[in-house]
Structures are given as C-alpha cells and as structure tokens.
Design a protein around this motif. Sequence first.
Motif, PDB file in Angstrom:
ATOM      1  N   UNK A  68     -14.469  12.396   2.661  1.00 36.46           N
ATOM      2  CA  UNK A  68     -14.900  11.061   2.234  1.00 36.46           C
ATOM      3  C   UNK A  68     -13.690  10.134   2.208  1.00 36.46           C
ATOM      4  N   UNK A  69     -13.771   8.911   2.894  1.00 36.82           N
ATOM      5  CA  UNK A  69     -12.610   8.006   2.892  1.00 36.82           C
ATOM      6  C   UNK A  69     -12.231   7.591   1.488  1.00 36.82           C
ATOM      7  N   UNK A  70     -10.924   7.480   1.370  1.00 36.60           N
ATOM      8  CA  UNK A  70     -10.390   7.139   0.060  1.00 36.60           C
ATOM      9  C   UNK A  70     -10.378   5.632  -0.118  1.00 36.60           C
ATOM     10  N   UNK A  71     -10.969   5.153  -1.148  1.00 39.11           N
ATOM     11  CA  UNK A  71     -11.024   3.711  -1.440  1.00 39.11           C
ATOM     12  C   UNK A  71      -9.703   3.286  -2.069  1.00 39.11           C
ATOM     13  N   UNK A  72      -9.035   2.239  -1.392  1.00 37.44           N
ATOM     14  CA  UNK A  72      -7.754   1.815  -1.991  1.00 37.44           C
ATOM     15  C   UNK A  72      -7.969   1.252  -3.383  1.00 37.44           C
ATOM     16  N   UNK A  73      -7.075   1.612  -4.212  1.00 33.27           N
ATOM     17  CA  UNK A  73      -7.171   1.168  -5.600  1.00 33.27           C
ATOM     18  C   UNK A  73      -6.408  -0.120  -5.804  1.00 33.27           C
ATOM     19  N   UNK A  74      -6.487  -0.661  -6.945  1.00 33.91           N
ATOM     20  CA  UNK A  74      -5.774  -1.894  -7.291  1.00 33.91           C
ATOM     21  C   UNK A  74      -4.270  -1.698  -7.213  1.00 33.91           C
ATOM     22  N   UNK A  75      -3.826  -0.498  -7.508  1.00 29.83           N
ATOM     23  CA  UNK A  75      -2.390  -0.231  -7.445  1.00 29.83           C
ATOM     24  C   UNK A  75      -1.886  -0.269  -6.011  1.00 29.83           C
ATOM     25  N   UNK A  76      -2.738   0.235  -5.058  1.00 28.82           N
ATOM     26  CA  UNK A  76      -2.333   0.196  -3.649  1.00 28.82           C
ATOM     27  C   UNK A  76      -2.243  -1.232  -3.146  1.00 28.82           C
TER      28      UNK A  76
ATOM     29  N   UNK B 242       1.089  -3.218  -1.555  1.00 26.90           N
ATOM     30  CA  UNK B 242       1.119  -3.902  -0.253  1.00 26.90           C
ATOM     31  C   UNK B 242       1.572  -5.349  -0.402  1.00 26.90           C
ATOM     32  N   UNK B 243       1.056  -6.034  -1.408  1.00 32.16           N
ATOM     33  CA  UNK B 243       1.458  -7.421  -1.626  1.00 32.16           C
ATOM     34  C   UNK B 243       2.939  -7.507  -1.963  1.00 32.16           C
ATOM     35  N   UNK B 244       3.422  -6.531  -2.716  1.00 36.03           N
ATOM     36  CA  UNK B 244       4.840  -6.544  -3.070  1.00 36.03           C
ATOM     37  C   UNK B 244       5.714  -6.347  -1.836  1.00 36.03           C
ATOM     38  N   UNK B 245       5.284  -5.452  -0.945  1.00 35.78           N
ATOM     39  CA  UNK B 245       6.059  -5.229   0.284  1.00 35.78           C
ATOM     40  C   UNK B 245       6.056  -6.462   1.186  1.00 35.78           C
ATOM     41  N   UNK B 246       4.876  -7.112   1.300  1.00 32.49           N
ATOM     42  CA  UNK B 246       4.798  -8.313   2.134  1.00 32.49           C
ATOM     43  C   UNK B 246       5.650  -9.432   1.574  1.00 32.49           C
TER      44      UNK B 246
END
Length: 371
Positions: A26-34, A38-42
Amino acid sequence: MSLSVADSALLAAGPSPSPTPSDTETPRVPSLQDAQESATNAAGWVEQNWSTWLAISLRVLLIVVIAAVLRVVVRRAITKLIDRMNRTGQSVDGSGLGGLLVNVERRRQRSQAIGSVLRSVASFLIIGTAALMILGTFQINLAPLLASAGVAGVAIGFGARNLVTDFLSGVFMILEDQYGVGDTIDAGVASGEVIEVGLRVTKLRGDGGEIWYVRNGEVKRIGNLSQGWATANVDVTVHSGEDLDKVRATLDEVAEKMSAEEPWNELLWGPIEVLGLDSVLLDSMVVRVSAKTMPGKSLTVERELRWRIKRAFDAADIRIVGGATAPLEEAPADPTAGMAPPSVYANSASPQSAAASPLTPAAPPPTSTTK
C-alpha cells in the motif's frame, strides 16, 4: 523410525510460506512532517541560488531593453536617411531638371525598397547578437552552435550562390538608382520598359508586349534610355546642286514653328539646331538636324520632324534624294525595230520592180502573101 534424506531436507528448509492475496504494498501517504522537510529543502536551495538567478534575470532584461532601444533608434535613423536622400535628389546638378529625372512614384518605390532592406538587415543583426548574448548569460557553450551555423552558412552559400548573387546585385542596383519603374532600359539579355523592380528579378515589358523576367545577377551592363534627356537626330539628304542657304533657312523655319506648337514645346528640352553638313558626295549632301528631347520621346520627335521637313522642302522646291537612284522608265521596245523594211522590189507593180524586170522581145509583124 528413521527418516529419508528427502524428508530431512524438507524439515531443514522449514515450513513453506503461505500465499498472500496481493504481493503489492500500500503506498505510503506523505505526512505533514515530510511536506515540511521538502519545503525546508526548497527554501534552502532558493536561498542559496537566488542571487545568481537575480543577476541572470537582470542581465537578460538589460540585454533585451538595450536591443529594443537600439533597434528603434537604428530604424528611425534609416528612415530619416531615406527621406534626406529623397529631398536632395530633387536638386541634381543644381538645376530644375533634376526633379524631372525621377518621378514621384519611382522615388517612393525606391525609398521603400532601400528602407526595407536596411531595416531588415539592422533588425537581424541586432536581434541575432542579443540572442547570442542571452544564451551566453545562461552559460551555454556557443562554440558548437557557431560552428554549426558557420558550416550551414557555407553549405547554403555554395548551394544557393546564384540566389545570393541575384540578391546582392539587386540591392546595389536599387542603392545606385540604376533604373526604376517606368524606365526604358537595355539589359543586354532583354530590353523594354521596367514594370517591376525586385531584389532578385527585374520584370520588363518588351516592344511586342511580351514580359521578360531578368535575373539581376545575369545583368552585366544596363543602358537606361529614360534618365536625363534623349537626342533626336534627323539626316536630310538633298541634291548636291541645291542652295545651302535656302536649305538652312527652310530648316530654321521648320524648327522655329515646331518649337512653338503644342505638345512639341513640352517634349523639346532644347532648340532644334541645324548642325550643318554631315557628308558631301558627288550627287548629294547630308544635312544633320538635332534636338534635345524628353527621355523616351526622341523617336516621336524624329518622326514629326521628318514629316515637317518633307512638306517644307516640297513647298520650297528642294529635291530630297537618298539611297540608290531609281532607273528611269523607258518606253517598251518595238519588236519590229530590228527588222529591215520591206523592199520596193517585192511589189511587182512598183516602178522600181518594172524597171528591173527584163524586157520581152517584140513579136515580128505578120507577113502577107499575094497570089
């Protein structure tokens, strides 16, 4: 109880796994932490490279603005230059004759052609240079591009050299004002009136109504019969025994009368001059008459001048000769002219025939007998 080797191997392998209904996970749903990571890296990547992108954007914007301003300035300068050429062209040689050399429509077409060519060349150079500078700003290696463009240009140049020759010849013909619409020219390969001037092909209307398409690169010489003025020359051949003063006076009278009448006073751009004797032969003399005319009207003036001179010479009883002398008409020969007249001796009743005939002896007189 002893086990076989096969059973021992199965027991060592352990129990076999039971099959599951589905092997996919079952695909893993990205969480709020993920999402936060990503926003921090961008944000970090933007913070590290924003100065570089800002500098590149400002440089590209500056190149575009400078190219647009330079293009507008150059196009306006070319337009003013063409307008100045039109104004100065009306005073050629410092006389009023210059305004008649080129009509308004021809000057307008020539200006449009020259202006279009110059503006297109300027726009191509400015926009092409700006595009290369923008590509260089993005740190793109231009060497392969320029090399490919150079090879392609050489190949196209060799393959379309006739097209390039025609185009360059057309540009210089227009710039030098060698001819224009409405001119009568002799291009060597064809002659006639110019009805269209292009950068590659010139269209001519021949004397018989045919249309000639002449490539500009094939024209080696051009004789323009419509620029400036033309000359009408008429040679009058008179008998060698005519009075030259009378001949000159008659020609002067014809010239003065023709110059004062319409529409010849507009077609003649100078006085009709009697230049004098062009040649003297044993039985004839040639007197040349010349006049400066409007371009393209020399033949018309020559025809009218010959007409008037012939009528004036007939009225003044001046003989015009020329060409081979026509033989005098003789009376038809008498076919009996070569025959001898009939002799008088052929008539037996003529005195000459009687005198020439031999005399017959007279008969003796009859004798009478007496008994």
